[in-house]
Design a protein around this motif. Structure first.
Motif, short mmCIF file in Angstrom:
data_model
loop_
_atom_site.label_atom_id
_atom_site.label_comp_id
_atom_site.label_asym_id
_atom_site.label_seq_id
_atom_site.Cartn_x
_atom_site.Cartn_y
_atom_site.Cartn_z
N TYR A 54 0.72 -1.12 -0.16
CA TYR A 54 -0.05 -0.28 -0.07
C TYR A 54 0.87 1.31 0.10
CZ TYR A 54 -3.45 3.19 1.30
OH TYR A 54 -4.37 4.58 1.27
N GLY A 55 1.93 1.21 0.53
CA GLY A 55 2.88 2.33 0.67
C GLY A 55 3.51 2.73 -0.50
N ALA A 67 -4.96 -6.85 2.20
CA ALA A 67 -5.65 -6.38 3.30
C ALA A 67 -6.98 -6.77 3.44
CB ALA A 67 -5.68 -4.69 3.47
N GLU A 68 -7.69 -7.04 2.36
CA GLU A 68 -9.11 -7.55 2.50
C GLU A 68 -8.85 -9.14 3.11
OE1 GLU A 68 -10.43 -7.87 -1.48
OE2 GLU A 68 -11.03 -6.00 -1.63
N THR A 69 -7.75 -9.56 3.09
CA THR A 69 -7.55 -11.06 3.51
C THR A 69 -7.30 -10.88 5.02
OG1 THR A 69 -5.45 -11.35 3.06
CG2 THR A 69 -6.92 -11.92 1.21
N CYS A 70 -6.89 -9.78 5.61
CA CYS A 70 -6.61 -9.52 6.86
C CYS A 70 -7.74 -9.03 7.95
CB CYS A 70 -5.47 -8.87 7.08
SG CYS A 70 -3.92 -9.20 5.96
N ALA A 85 -6.23 2.74 8.71
CA ALA A 85 -6.82 3.06 7.42
C ALA A 85 -6.94 2.17 6.26
CB ALA A 85 -6.29 4.36 6.87
N LEU A 86 -6.02 1.36 6.28
CA LEU A 86 -6.08 0.33 5.18
C LEU A 86 -7.20 -0.79 5.53
CD1 LEU A 86 -4.48 -0.88 2.80
CD2 LEU A 86 -2.87 -1.74 4.22
#
Length: 118
Positions: A54-55, A67-70, A85-86
């Motif tokens: 993301y960075g 991030a959807e998997t976390c 935020a992510l």
């Protein structure tokens, strides 16, 4: 005492929690296939990977998809406020960033300066 690793200015790939080959597979994959590609990676590593991706502007969307998997706790632990935020971004429909794009026609640029009335 908890120790956090600093990002390396010399070689940002050193901070990546997975191999360069794994990042390459993610970058080349169809966005819908991201979940299958990260399935065998432990959640804490996936969260760090999501923050790392993301960075970077060219892997921003992939970071959101990872991030959807976390869960939120893992993302917050991996990235603090950015992880929080992510998490929020990953739970709503993805929209591409608009920075660097214009909503209107081309800008008019003049190199002649301003005109003054006499």
């Amino acid at each position: 005492m908890s120790r956090t690793s600093a990002f390396s200015i010399d070689d940002p790939a050193l901070d990546c929690p997975v191999s360069p080959e794994a990042v390459g597979r993610l970058a080349k994959a169809d966005p819908r296939a991201v979940k299958e590609l990260v399935d065998g990676i432990p959640e804490s590593t996936r969260a760090r990977l999501a923050v790392w991706l993301y960075g970077r502007s060219h892997t921003h969307e992939i970071g959101v998809r990872v991030a959807e998997t976390c869960d939120g706790t893992s993302l917050r632990r991996a990235g603090g406020l950015i992880g929080n935020a992510l998490y929020d971004l990953s739970r709503r429909p993805y929209t591409a960033p608009t920075h660097g794009t214009r909503a209107t026609g081309p800008a008019r640029i003049s190199l002649g300066g301003t005109r003054r009335s006499a």
